[in-house]
Design an enzyme around this catalytic site. Structure first.
Site, PDB file in Angstrom:
ATOM      1  N   ARG A 156       0.815  -1.222   0.000  1.00 35.29           N
ATOM      2  CA  ARG A 156       0.000   0.000   0.000  1.00 35.29           C
ATOM      3  C   ARG A 156       0.850   1.276   0.000  1.00 35.29           C
ATOM      4  NH1 ARG A 156      -3.539  -2.369   4.918  1.00 35.29           N
ATOM      5  NH2 ARG A 156      -1.661  -3.629   5.074  1.00 35.29           N
ATOM      6  N   LYS A 207       8.512  -1.125   3.269  1.00 33.29           N
ATOM      7  CA  LYS A 207       7.735  -0.249   4.164  1.00 33.29           C
ATOM      8  C   LYS A 207       8.452   0.092   5.459  1.00 33.29           C
ATOM      9  CE  LYS A 207       3.922  -1.737   6.245  1.00 33.29           C
ATOM     10  NZ  LYS A 207       2.493  -2.044   6.388  1.00 33.29           N
ATOM     11  N   GLY A 247       6.809  -3.860  12.786  1.00 27.20           N
ATOM     12  CA  GLY A 247       7.778  -2.846  12.362  1.00 27.20           C
ATOM     13  C   GLY A 247       7.147  -1.605  11.754  1.00 27.20           C
ATOM     14  N   GLU A 307     -10.262  -9.421  11.607  1.00 28.87           N
ATOM     15  CA  GLU A 307      -9.668  -8.480  10.651  1.00 28.87           C
ATOM     16  C   GLU A 307     -10.773  -7.736   9.899  1.00 28.87           C
ATOM     17  OE1 GLU A 307      -6.237  -7.709  10.230  1.00 28.87           O
ATOM     18  OE2 GLU A 307      -6.526  -8.666  12.168  1.00 28.87           O
ATOM     19  N   ARG A 352      29.743  22.769   3.208  1.00 26.09           N
ATOM     20  CA  ARG A 352      29.720  21.381   2.735  1.00 26.09           C
ATOM     21  C   ARG A 352      30.590  20.489   3.623  1.00 26.09           C
ATOM     22  NH1 ARG A 352      31.487  22.282  -3.107  1.00 26.09           N
ATOM     23  NH2 ARG A 352      31.509  20.004  -3.111  1.00 26.09           N
ATOM     24  N   ASN A 407      40.915  25.265  -6.260  1.00 26.75           N
ATOM     25  CA  ASN A 407      41.393  23.990  -5.709  1.00 26.75           C
ATOM     26  C   ASN A 407      41.436  22.865  -6.729  1.00 26.75           C
ATOM     27  OD1 ASN A 407      38.575  23.960  -5.845  1.00 26.75           O
ATOM     28  ND2 ASN A 407      38.416  22.433  -4.228  1.00 26.75           N
ATOM     29  N   ALA A 422      44.613  43.037  -3.350  1.00 27.48           N
ATOM     30  CA  ALA A 422      43.307  42.796  -3.963  1.00 27.48           C
ATOM     31  C   ALA A 422      43.465  42.500  -5.451  1.00 27.48           C
ATOM     32  CB  ALA A 422      42.416  44.020  -3.768  1.00 27.48           C
TER      33      ALA A 422
HETATM   34  C1  UD1 Z   1      -2.251  -5.923  11.313  1.00 26.90           C
HETATM   35  C2  UD1 Z   1      -3.184  -6.782  12.180  1.00 26.90           C
HETATM   36  C3  UD1 Z   1      -4.401  -5.964  12.570  1.00 26.90           C
HETATM   37  C4  UD1 Z   1      -3.946  -4.720  13.304  1.00 26.90           C
HETATM   38  C5  UD1 Z   1      -2.911  -3.913  12.516  1.00 26.90           C
HETATM   39  C6  UD1 Z   1      -2.286  -2.877  13.435  1.00 26.90           C
HETATM   40  C7  UD1 Z   1      -2.910  -9.120  11.475  1.00 26.90           C
HETATM   41  C8  UD1 Z   1      -3.480 -10.225  10.688  1.00 26.90           C
HETATM   42  N1  UD1 Z   1      -3.574  -7.957  11.428  1.00 26.90           N
HETATM   43  O1  UD1 Z   1      -2.929  -5.596  10.111  1.00 26.90           O
HETATM   44  O2  UD1 Z   1      -5.262  -6.731  13.395  1.00 26.90           O
HETATM   45  O3  UD1 Z   1      -5.071  -3.920  13.617  1.00 26.90           O
HETATM   46  O4  UD1 Z   1      -1.850  -4.761  12.048  1.00 26.90           O
HETATM   47  O5  UD1 Z   1      -1.422  -2.011  12.758  1.00 26.90           O
HETATM   48  O6  UD1 Z   1      -1.899  -9.305  12.115  1.00 26.90           O
HETATM   49  N2  UD1 Z   1       4.444  -8.878   8.079  1.00 26.90           N
HETATM   50  C9  UD1 Z   1       5.406  -9.848   7.941  1.00 26.90           C
HETATM   51  N3  UD1 Z   1       5.136 -10.945   7.215  1.00 26.90           N
HETATM   52  C10 UD1 Z   1       3.919 -11.174   6.659  1.00 26.90           C
HETATM   53  C11 UD1 Z   1       2.917 -10.190   6.797  1.00 26.90           C
HETATM   54  C12 UD1 Z   1       3.219  -9.047   7.534  1.00 26.90           C
HETATM   55  O7  UD1 Z   1       6.524  -9.699   8.443  1.00 26.90           O
HETATM   56  O8  UD1 Z   1       3.748 -12.240   6.040  1.00 26.90           O
HETATM   57  C13 UD1 Z   1       4.759  -7.682   8.859  1.00 26.90           C
HETATM   58  C14 UD1 Z   1       4.726  -6.397   8.035  1.00 26.90           C
HETATM   59  O9  UD1 Z   1       6.018  -6.089   7.546  1.00 26.90           O
HETATM   60  C15 UD1 Z   1       4.245  -5.354   9.034  1.00 26.90           C
HETATM   61  C16 UD1 Z   1       3.449  -6.168  10.063  1.00 26.90           C
HETATM   62  O10 UD1 Z   1       3.807  -7.513   9.869  1.00 26.90           O
HETATM   63  O11 UD1 Z   1       5.318  -4.722   9.687  1.00 26.90           O
HETATM   64  C17 UD1 Z   1       1.946  -5.988   9.909  1.00 26.90           C
HETATM   65  O12 UD1 Z   1       1.533  -6.381   8.626  1.00 26.90           O
HETATM   66  P1  UD1 Z   1       0.427  -5.585   7.816  1.00 26.90           P
HETATM   67  O13 UD1 Z   1       0.216  -6.274   6.516  1.00 26.90           O
HETATM   68  O14 UD1 Z   1       0.737  -4.144   7.789  1.00 26.90           O
HETATM   69  O15 UD1 Z   1      -0.864  -5.844   8.730  1.00 26.90           O
HETATM   70  P2  UD1 Z   1      -2.181  -4.952   8.823  1.00 26.90           P
HETATM   71  O16 UD1 Z   1      -3.040  -5.213   7.646  1.00 26.90           O
HETATM   72  O17 UD1 Z   1      -1.832  -3.547   9.107  1.00 26.90           O
HETATM   73 CA    CA Z   2       0.077  -2.463   9.233  1.00 29.77          CA
END
Ligand code: UD1
Ligand code: CA
Length: 458
Positions: free
Chosen positions: A16, A23, A102, A155, A333, A386, A423
């Site tokens: 997104r 991200k 993250g 969700e 710089r 320079n 000068a």
């Molecule tokens: C998620 C939560 C949702 C919550 C929201 C809060 C789930 C299923 N949903 O939704 O309930 O309200 O966060 O912000 O957990 N990531 C991975 N591997 C994956 C998928 C995601 O490492 O396979 C990591 C992403 O990098 C990200 C985090 O998990 O940092 C959350 O993933 P994201 O897809 O943003 O979840 P949301 O749809 O925001």
């Molecule tokens: Ca998220």
């Protein structure tokens, strides 16, 4: 208290965001989101932190370095699947595991500490950090029983119209009893609208198994916002910026207009310093006390001592010593060192230049690859020549020297102590100590010549 572990999910691409940059590496106030999360944890007593990486794994590793351990998620099959990748590191341990995303960069250590102590007080299997959002769109919703107990998380994409009306959301931050987390994860399926393994399902699974499931409501919902797109990124930036500005103001820094003052997360500022509008302080910039910065000061990785004034200027990777003044309209710089009580005036460019105590470069000069001694006066329009087209060469000017206006110092060249340059000179040879270097055509006056020249109206 038992050991605390942390798992940070950072493997997603962040579709997104519509970005080439993964991200969790998008910066908020100059620092990648995932680094904010890791830095927050660093101020707490966390035993092991595991960052789950996938998309952009190498870059995330490079950004965070050795302070954390890494688990690799090959395919992004959901947050539950991502969490599972940390099992080889954590599943045999005893204690409490904090799970964080993250892309939730604003969370404070205070909130996490309150969450942990609530969790321990409740002796729960899992405690979800929740928040009440005016607009809960996009978040998982907390489904409670009539008695108010947490039943499960649903969700947005799987929620009924009724569930979508719930304003209490899942922040994506949880405390788990470590052993129970890994057991429950085994039972998570991908039977949902997105075909993903959701970590959120663990809450319902633990509840069904008769475990204690609780929720802790964050006092400040803004702090728990997740960043999924650039609109949310800008909201996170605004929130963090306000928090940073307020921290400095509480520490004794005057910010005339917080709305136009941009201070990145790791900047340090001494008290009684005044920031005028449109001041931007970035990276590892450290400012002393009693300085006046701005209007329009843009500093990146600059160390500034006490009592310095900088206005309408751009400075990068340099140092400014006590009571020096810079600007208006200076461009400093990298690798420049501006000594105590130095004046760098208008339309002056410095690059890799050391300017000694009390020296002045007041107007319209380029000083690059140069070492200027103490109490030197560099006249208006002086240029250190320079570059010969292939290589850069050094200019050295000794203490108390006086460089006349509009001089070219063709490097490599050295002007001795107490020497003068007349000068308009183009200096190509060293000028010895106490000497006057003069290198220009002598002037000739042709008397009466004006009458021989054409002039309008005559
Ligand atoms: C998620 C939560 C949702 C919550 C929201 C809060 C789930 C299923 N949903 O939704 O309930 O309200 O966060 O912000 O957990 N990531 C991975 N591997 C994956 C998928 C995601 O490492 O396979 C990591 C992403 O990098 C990200 C985090 O998990 O940092 C959350 O993933 P994201 O897809 O943003 O979840 P949301 O749809 O925001
Ligand atoms: Ca998220």
């Amino acid at each position: 208290m038992s050991n605390i572990y942390a798992v940070i999910l950072a493997a997603g691409q962040g579709t997104r965001m519509k970005s080439k940059l993964y991200k969790v590496l998008h910066p908020v106030c100059g620092k990648p989101m995932v680094q904010h999360v890791v830095d927050t944890l660093a101020s707490m007593q966390v035993h092991d932190s595991v960052v789950v990486v996938g998309h952009g794994a190498d870059l995330v590793r490079q950004t965070l370095g050795e302070r954390v351990q890494y688990a690799f998620q090959d395919k992004q099959l959901g947050t539950g699947h991502a969490t599972k990748q940390a099992a080889p590191i954590l599943s045999e341990k005893e204690g409490t595991t904090l799970l964080l995303y993250g892309d939730v960069p604003l969370l404070s250590a205070e909130t996490l500490t309150s969450l942990l102590s609530y969790h321990h007080g409740q002796e729960a299997a899992v405690t979800v950090l929740t928040a009440t959002m005016e607009d809960p769109t996009g978040y998982g919703r907390i489904v409670r029983s009539e008695a108010g107990e947490v039943l499960r998380i649903v969700e947005q994409k799987d929620a009924s119209a009724e569930e979508r009306a719930i304003q209490e959301i899942n922040t994506g931050i949880y405390c788990f009893d470590n052993a129970k987390l890994w057991n429950a994860l085994e039972q998570v399926t991908n039977n949902n609208a997105q075909g993903e393994y959701y970590i959120t399902d663990v809450v319902g699974i633990l509840r069904e198994a008769g475990e204690k499931v609780t929720a802790f409501v964050a006092a400040d919902p803004d702090e728990t916002m997740g960043v999924n797109d650039r609109v949310q990124l800008s909201m996170a930036e605004a929130y963090m910026r306000k928090r940073i500005n307020e921290k400095h103001m509480r520490n004794g820094v005057t910010i005339i207009d917080p709305a136009s003052t941009y201070i990145e997360a790791d900047v340090v500022i001494g008290n009684d310093t005044v920031l005028q509008p449109n001041t931007i302080l970035r990276g590892t910039t450290a400012i002393g006390s009693d300085c006046v910065l701005g209007p329009q000061a843009d500093l990146t990785n600059v160390t500034v001592a006490d009592g310095v004034k900088i206005q309408y200027s751009v400075l990068t990777d340099s140092a400014v010593e006590q009571s020096a003044t810079v600007g208006p309209f200076a461009y400093v710089r990298p690798d420049s060192h501006i000594g105590p009580n130095v004046k760098i005036g208008d339309f002056v460019e410095l690059k890799n230049a050391k300017i000694g105590q009390g020296s002045k470069v007041p107007h319209l000069s380029y000083i690059g690859d140069a070492e200027i001694g103490e109490n030197v006066n560099i006249g208006c329009g002086t240029i250190s020549v320079n570059y010969d087209g292939a290589k850069k060469h050094k200019t050295i000017v000794g203490d108390n020297a006086f460089i006349g206006c509009n001089s070219n110092l063709v490097a490599p060249v050295e002007i001795g102590k107490n020497a003068y340059v007349a000068a308009g000179s183009t200096i190509t040879k060293n000028v010895p100590e106490d000497a006057l270097g003069i290198a220009r055509e002598r002037q000739e006056n042709k008397l009466g010549y004006a009458a021989r020249l054409p002039r309008k109206g005559k």
